[in-house]
Design a protein around this motif. Sequence first.
Motif, PDB file in Angstrom:
ATOM      1  N   ILE A 176       6.632  -9.791   4.530  1.00  0.00           N
ATOM      2  CA  ILE A 176       5.849 -10.969   3.392  1.00  0.00           C
ATOM      3  C   ILE A 176       5.107 -10.243   2.298  1.00  0.00           C
ATOM      4  CG2 ILE A 176       4.580 -12.617   3.201  1.00  0.00           C
ATOM      5  CD1 ILE A 176       5.459 -13.786   5.950  1.00  0.00           C
ATOM      6  N   VAL A 177       4.224  -9.386   2.904  1.00  0.00           N
ATOM      7  CA  VAL A 177       3.250  -8.507   2.030  1.00  0.00           C
ATOM      8  C   VAL A 177       3.970  -7.651   1.110  1.00  0.00           C
ATOM      9  CG1 VAL A 177       1.391  -6.657   2.251  1.00  0.00           C
ATOM     10  CG2 VAL A 177       1.188  -8.851   3.935  1.00  0.00           C
ATOM     11  N   SER A 178       5.091  -6.873   1.458  1.00  0.00           N
ATOM     12  CA  SER A 178       5.577  -6.064   0.741  1.00  0.00           C
ATOM     13  C   SER A 178       6.620  -6.552  -0.296  1.00  0.00           C
ATOM     14  CB  SER A 178       6.432  -5.090   1.577  1.00  0.00           C
ATOM     15  OG  SER A 178       7.247  -5.410   2.334  1.00  0.00           O
ATOM     16  N   ASP A 179       6.903  -7.828  -0.205  1.00  0.00           N
ATOM     17  CA  ASP A 179       7.716  -8.563  -1.215  1.00  0.00           C
ATOM     18  C   ASP A 179       6.993  -8.731  -2.401  1.00  0.00           C
ATOM     19  OD1 ASP A 179       9.492 -10.112  -2.605  1.00  0.00           O
ATOM     20  OD2 ASP A 179       9.615 -11.729  -1.016  1.00  0.00           O
ATOM     21  N   HIS A 180       7.158  -8.006  -3.705  1.00  0.00           N
ATOM     22  CA  HIS A 180       6.420  -8.020  -4.487  1.00  0.00           C
ATOM     23  C   HIS A 180       6.511  -9.399  -5.267  1.00  0.00           C
ATOM     24  CE1 HIS A 180       5.498  -3.973  -4.622  1.00  0.00           C
ATOM     25  NE2 HIS A 180       6.716  -3.531  -4.508  1.00  0.00           N
ATOM     26  N   GLN A 181       7.611  -9.916  -5.515  1.00  0.00           N
ATOM     27  CA  GLN A 181       7.935 -11.156  -6.434  1.00  0.00           C
ATOM     28  C   GLN A 181       7.497 -12.487  -5.484  1.00  0.00           C
ATOM     29  OE1 GLN A 181      11.765 -10.312  -7.797  1.00  0.00           O
ATOM     30  NE2 GLN A 181      10.895 -10.254  -9.904  1.00  0.00           N
ATOM     31  N   GLY A 182       7.614 -12.143  -4.068  1.00  0.00           N
ATOM     32  CA  GLY A 182       7.249 -13.158  -3.192  1.00  0.00           C
ATOM     33  C   GLY A 182       5.710 -13.552  -3.023  1.00  0.00           C
TER      34      GLY A 182
ATOM     35  N   HIS B  41      -6.134  -2.466  -1.400  1.00  0.00           N
ATOM     36  CA  HIS B  41      -5.701  -1.602   0.023  1.00  0.00           C
ATOM     37  C   HIS B  41      -5.229  -2.749   1.101  1.00  0.00           C
ATOM     38  CE1 HIS B  41      -5.372   1.119   3.603  1.00  0.00           C
ATOM     39  NE2 HIS B  41      -4.118   1.204   3.022  1.00  0.00           N
ATOM     40  N   PHE B  42      -4.001  -3.151   1.223  1.00  0.00           N
ATOM     41  CA  PHE B  42      -3.481  -3.978   2.410  1.00  0.00           C
ATOM     42  C   PHE B  42      -3.210  -2.847   3.420  1.00  0.00           C
ATOM     43  CE2 PHE B  42      -2.523  -7.098  -0.881  1.00  0.00           C
ATOM     44  CZ  PHE B  42      -2.802  -8.223  -0.164  1.00  0.00           C
ATOM     45  N   GLU B  43      -4.058  -3.192   4.715  1.00  0.00           N
ATOM     46  CA  GLU B  43      -3.875  -2.332   5.952  1.00  0.00           C
ATOM     47  C   GLU B  43      -3.295  -3.314   7.002  1.00  0.00           C
ATOM     48  OE1 GLU B  43      -5.891   1.220   8.453  1.00  0.00           O
ATOM     49  OE2 GLU B  43      -7.072   0.181   6.858  1.00  0.00           O
ATOM     50  N   LEU B  44      -2.094  -2.905   7.684  1.00  0.00           N
ATOM     51  CA  LEU B  44      -1.734  -3.623   8.827  1.00  0.00           C
ATOM     52  C   LEU B  44      -1.862  -2.797  10.089  1.00  0.00           C
ATOM     53  CD1 LEU B  44       1.532  -5.275   7.114  1.00  0.00           C
ATOM     54  CD2 LEU B  44      -0.735  -5.954   7.044  1.00  0.00           C
TER      55      LEU B  44
END
Length: 156
Positions: A32-38, A104-107
């Motif tokens: 979900i996080v990596s889906d730019h257009q999403g 920065h998104f960190e999982l």
Amino acid sequence: MNKLNVKKFTQAPEQIMIQRFVKAPIEKVWQIVSDHQGMTNWMPMIRHVDLKQPNQQGEWGAGCERHCQFGPDLLQEKIVHWDPPYGYAYMIADMHIVKSHLGHFELLEKLDGTEVKWTQYFVPQGNFVKKWMARNVMLPQVMKKALKNLEKKTTT
């Protein structure tokens, strides 16, 4: 996991950090996080995302560029760090409210889910009131709502 060196991209101080535990596997959260257009499905105020330019390998990871319609503002962003499924970082071109920006998104994998950590580094622009509102009200509210929406998206 490829650790992000923040100082490689900005000397701006950390301004905001929001964390939220999501009871979903890291791969699902990353999807979900990596889906730019999403992003329009969970990020408040993002109305449209235009993928402008892939990186040199023709991919939409590190080195790609996107434009995000954030309320009345067009955010010109470049992905500068891409580490599936552990996170990514993006820079926003200087604008009237911030300069020297890095987000920065960190999982982080946890036993029964994923800890999502979103950190914003920037130098606030404008008068004292604008700077205070951006750092203490507007951006934290948007970030908290986004992570709450992200959590909901992982359960549907």
